[in-house]
Every structure is written in C-alpha cells, then in structure tokens.
Design a protein around this motif. Structure first.
Motif, PDB file in Angstrom:
ATOM      1  N   VAL A  27       0.841  -1.207   0.000  1.00 53.71           N
ATOM      2  CA  VAL A  27       0.000   0.000   0.000  1.00 53.71           C
ATOM      3  C   VAL A  27       0.875   1.256   0.000  1.00 53.71           C
ATOM      4  O   VAL A  27       0.599   2.211  -0.723  1.00 53.71           O
ATOM      5  CB  VAL A  27      -0.960  -0.012   1.205  1.00 53.71           C
ATOM      6  CG1 VAL A  27      -1.776   1.257   1.263  1.00 53.71           C
ATOM      7  CG2 VAL A  27      -1.861  -1.219   1.151  1.00 53.71           C
ATOM      8  N   ARG A  28       1.953   1.252   0.789  1.00 50.78           N
ATOM      9  CA  ARG A  28       2.861   2.404   0.816  1.00 50.78           C
ATOM     10  C   ARG A  28       3.494   2.646  -0.545  1.00 50.78           C
ATOM     11  O   ARG A  28       3.579   3.794  -1.010  1.00 50.78           O
ATOM     12  CB  ARG A  28       3.957   2.181   1.855  1.00 50.78           C
ATOM     13  CG  ARG A  28       3.504   2.364   3.249  1.00 50.78           C
ATOM     14  CD  ARG A  28       4.669   2.273   4.223  1.00 50.78           C
ATOM     15  NE  ARG A  28       4.172   2.082   5.558  1.00 50.78           N
ATOM     16  CZ  ARG A  28       4.230   0.940   6.235  1.00 50.78           C
ATOM     17  NH1 ARG A  28       4.834  -0.107   5.710  1.00 50.78           N
ATOM     18  NH2 ARG A  28       3.726   0.849   7.433  1.00 50.78           N
ATOM     19  N   ILE A  29       3.951   1.587  -1.183  1.00 53.60           N
ATOM     20  CA  ILE A  29       4.570   1.732  -2.503  1.00 53.60           C
ATOM     21  C   ILE A  29       3.550   2.229  -3.515  1.00 53.60           C
ATOM     22  O   ILE A  29       3.870   3.060  -4.370  1.00 53.60           O
ATOM     23  CB  ILE A  29       5.209   0.398  -2.940  1.00 53.60           C
ATOM     24  CG1 ILE A  29       6.435   0.121  -2.068  1.00 53.60           C
ATOM     25  CG2 ILE A  29       5.595   0.416  -4.403  1.00 53.60           C
ATOM     26  CD1 ILE A  29       7.077  -1.226  -2.289  1.00 53.60           C
ATOM     27  N   SER A  30       2.313   1.776  -3.405  1.00 50.79           N
ATOM     28  CA  SER A  30       1.263   2.259  -4.308  1.00 50.79           C
ATOM     29  C   SER A  30       1.033   3.754  -4.133  1.00 50.79           C
ATOM     30  O   SER A  30       0.888   4.485  -5.122  1.00 50.79           O
ATOM     31  CB  SER A  30      -0.045   1.506  -4.050  1.00 50.79           C
ATOM     32  OG  SER A  30       0.130   0.141  -4.264  1.00 50.79           O
ATOM     33  N   PHE A  31       1.012   4.230  -2.884  1.00 51.91           N
ATOM     34  CA  PHE A  31       0.864   5.672  -2.646  1.00 51.91           C
ATOM     35  C   PHE A  31       2.051   6.446  -3.231  1.00 51.91           C
ATOM     36  O   PHE A  31       1.879   7.529  -3.788  1.00 51.91           O
ATOM     37  CB  PHE A  31       0.739   5.971  -1.155  1.00 51.91           C
ATOM     38  CG  PHE A  31      -0.670   5.980  -0.652  1.00 51.91           C
ATOM     39  CD1 PHE A  31      -1.569   6.940  -1.082  1.00 51.91           C
ATOM     40  CD2 PHE A  31      -1.101   5.032   0.251  1.00 51.91           C
ATOM     41  CE1 PHE A  31      -2.865   6.961  -0.621  1.00 51.91           C
ATOM     42  CE2 PHE A  31      -2.396   5.037   0.716  1.00 51.91           C
ATOM     43  CZ  PHE A  31      -3.277   5.995   0.277  1.00 51.91           C
ATOM     44  N   ILE A  32       3.232   5.902  -3.116  1.00 48.56           N
ATOM     45  CA  ILE A  32       4.415   6.582  -3.668  1.00 48.56           C
ATOM     46  C   ILE A  32       4.312   6.670  -5.185  1.00 48.56           C
ATOM     47  O   ILE A  32       4.557   7.732  -5.775  1.00 48.56           O
ATOM     48  CB  ILE A  32       5.696   5.848  -3.235  1.00 48.56           C
ATOM     49  CG1 ILE A  32       5.927   6.030  -1.745  1.00 48.56           C
ATOM     50  CG2 ILE A  32       6.894   6.346  -4.023  1.00 48.56           C
ATOM     51  CD1 ILE A  32       7.013   5.153  -1.171  1.00 48.56           C
ATOM     52  N   TYR A  33       3.950   5.576  -5.851  1.00 50.93           N
ATOM     53  CA  TYR A  33       3.805   5.593  -7.310  1.00 50.93           C
ATOM     54  C   TYR A  33       2.714   6.556  -7.759  1.00 50.93           C
ATOM     55  O   TYR A  33       2.898   7.307  -8.718  1.00 50.93           O
ATOM     56  CB  TYR A  33       3.515   4.199  -7.841  1.00 50.93           C
ATOM     57  CG  TYR A  33       4.697   3.268  -7.808  1.00 50.93           C
ATOM     58  CD1 TYR A  33       5.998   3.738  -7.857  1.00 50.93           C
ATOM     59  CD2 TYR A  33       4.513   1.898  -7.726  1.00 50.93           C
ATOM     60  CE1 TYR A  33       7.077   2.884  -7.821  1.00 50.93           C
ATOM     61  CE2 TYR A  33       5.590   1.025  -7.693  1.00 50.93           C
ATOM     62  CZ  TYR A  33       6.867   1.530  -7.746  1.00 50.93           C
ATOM     63  OH  TYR A  33       7.929   0.678  -7.714  1.00 50.93           O
TER      64      TYR A  33
END
Length: 75
Positions: free
Chosen positions: A33-39
C-alpha cells in the motif's frame, strides 16, 4: 545526516498509520500500500499525497466519533 534520521524516526513513530489500516482492512501487506501511494504521487504530481492526507483526516474523524468500547459499562 542525523537530522534526516531524526525526522524520519519522528514521522514513523507519530504517523497517521493510514497505509497500515488500509492494508489490514483489505488483507494486504502495508508495504504494498505504501509503494502504491508513492507511485500514485509521482505519476499524478502530488495527488497521491493529497489523497493520503484526506484519508488520514477522515480516519481521525471516524476514530473520534466511533470509539471502540469493550463493554456495555464503558459509556
């Protein structure tokens, strides 16, 4: 460099835990989820960060309104 780590530690300790709560609800790992927010933030030029703050705000409001009570006598 120590200042950077102090700031990073502060945000990790006192963060909103938005990603963790979304991941728990969806049955996913918080890292995904964190990586998705970053992308999303990089692709949409900041919209992901605004979305993150919006979700954090509504989660905070929900927590203030709906408090978890363990017993009938916790009124």
């Amino acid at each position: 460099m120590q200042l950077f780590y102090n700031i990073l530690y502060f945000f990790q300790k006192h963060g909103y835990e938005v990603c963790q709560r979304i991941a728990d609800r969806m049955g996913m790992r918080a890292k995904v989820v964190r990586i998705s927010f970053i992308y999303v933030t990089f692709v949409t030029l900041g919209f992901g960060f605004a979305l993150y703050l919006f979700i954090a705000f509504w989660m905070r409001i929900k927590d203030l309104i709906y408090s978890k009570r363990t017993s009938v006598f916790d009124l």
